[in-house]
Design an enzyme around this catalytic site. Sequence first.
Site, PDB file in Angstrom:
ATOM      1  N   HIS A  70       0.718  -1.196  -0.119  1.00  0.00           N
ATOM      2  CA  HIS A  70      -0.094  -0.067  -0.059  1.00  0.00           C
ATOM      3  C   HIS A  70       0.937   1.217   0.022  1.00  0.00           C
ATOM      4  CE1 HIS A  70      -2.778  -2.700   2.673  1.00  0.00           C
ATOM      5  NE2 HIS A  70      -2.646  -3.176   1.330  1.00  0.00           N
ATOM      6  N   TYR A 133       2.939   1.952  13.478  1.00  0.00           N
ATOM      7  CA  TYR A 133       3.341   3.070  12.446  1.00  0.00           C
ATOM      8  C   TYR A 133       2.521   4.629  13.049  1.00  0.00           C
ATOM      9  CZ  TYR A 133      -0.849   1.202  10.187  1.00  0.00           C
ATOM     10  OH  TYR A 133      -2.160   1.060   9.831  1.00  0.00           O
TER      11      TYR A 133
END
Length: 467
Positions: A70, A133
């Site tokens: 992604h 993240y």
Amino acid sequence: MTEYGKQLGATETNIPGLIVFDLPVHGDSRGWFKENWQREKMTALGLADFGPVQNNISFNDAVGTTRGIHAEPWDKWVSVATGRIFGAWVDLREGPTFGAVYTTELDPSKAIFVPRGVGNSYQTLEPDTAYTYLVNDHWSPDAAYSFLNLADETAAIDWPIPLTDVEISAKDLAHPRLADVTPIPPRKILVLGANGQLGRALRAEYGDAPHIEYADRSTLDLAAPDLASARRWRDYGTIVNAAAYTKVDLAETPEGRKDAWAANVTGVAALARVATENGITLVHVSSDYVFDGTLDRFYREDDAIGPLGVYGQTKAAGDAIVSSVPRHYVVRTSWVIGEGSNFVRTMASLAERGIDPKVVDDQIGRLTFTDDIARGIRHLLDAEAPYGLYNLTGSDEPQSWADIARQVFKITGHDASRVTGVSTEDYFASASGPISPRPRNSVLELDKIVGTGYRPGEKRLTSYLAG
């Protein structure tokens, strides 16, 4: 097995902007501790201060869980809280490194900075892996995303566990091959004041590239209360503010004063807020009018300002506001000449019509052509020059307005002696309205911008008149 005792360090990869970090992990019989993200230390190693706004955690039960590839229009700081992964990153940005691949393993002692547009994927190598993240934007359905199939033959990622033997979502299995991927475009550049002299020069410099946008007062109102949501500002990397109120004498009138402050200060403050909140580089054009013109040498960027009139005061205030934006360039210029009506065109017309002008001879400066300003702005951005204030003018020998008028007469084939030099006071003695005071010395030192590799324009008057 987590490696303890590393020194904090950064390693660049073959993908521009993709940086691997070694993280110090301190452990004992109770477990371990690490600073997963430490702004001051990370930026000291050269990482951009990317301004995270959200922290996400993806927990994975089983070995072999595979996710990706992604690419989003924001930056990520990726690390592992528990467990271990094999990570694969593919550059899906427009440009020469499109399709480049980098792989490595991450455990709690390593992290990786993933720049906007680089595809991100991973495969868990231990059970109960927590993948974390930080991102510097919130998810939006209006953002531009891109995806690549995990099994793409061109990327040819050597997955530790064959993809046929692992858990993958149906959506990830359906992602396109590299040949069919839509690249992530660069962040946009927005030029304000696009129909003015400098705006037209910036149009000529940048052209019609898809990531360049041009706007004027009719298409973007800086005074609008909804400016913060007028665009998806996180898609913009740079705003070039080529709009300004420049009617120097009219600014001394009650209405002109209001208009000058509205355009040169209030509007600039609104832009500064947008730029600061969205990590945008703001380019702002300043003026020699911020100085009082009393120095007996060229003005440097760090000289004290002392504007004499309203216009100069508003430009000085705007400069101060822009200097508070973390990513900014203030480009200070003087005696600007571009398309349309200006001093040079006026002198050429007078010469042709047989009119002998009286021209001020006690103001000293250097002409600056708008295409040189546009070229200089692009240079600062492309070269990623240190943020800050730069003088940007032509590099010819300093002259008075009368000297320049004589040059125009000579270049156009007329007698330069027809130009008579007069003092500023005599020139404006018969003026019917308010007149702004002018700095007598408007010459700006160019060493700083030359030090970035920029070559100032010189001897441009002949070619300008020929055009």
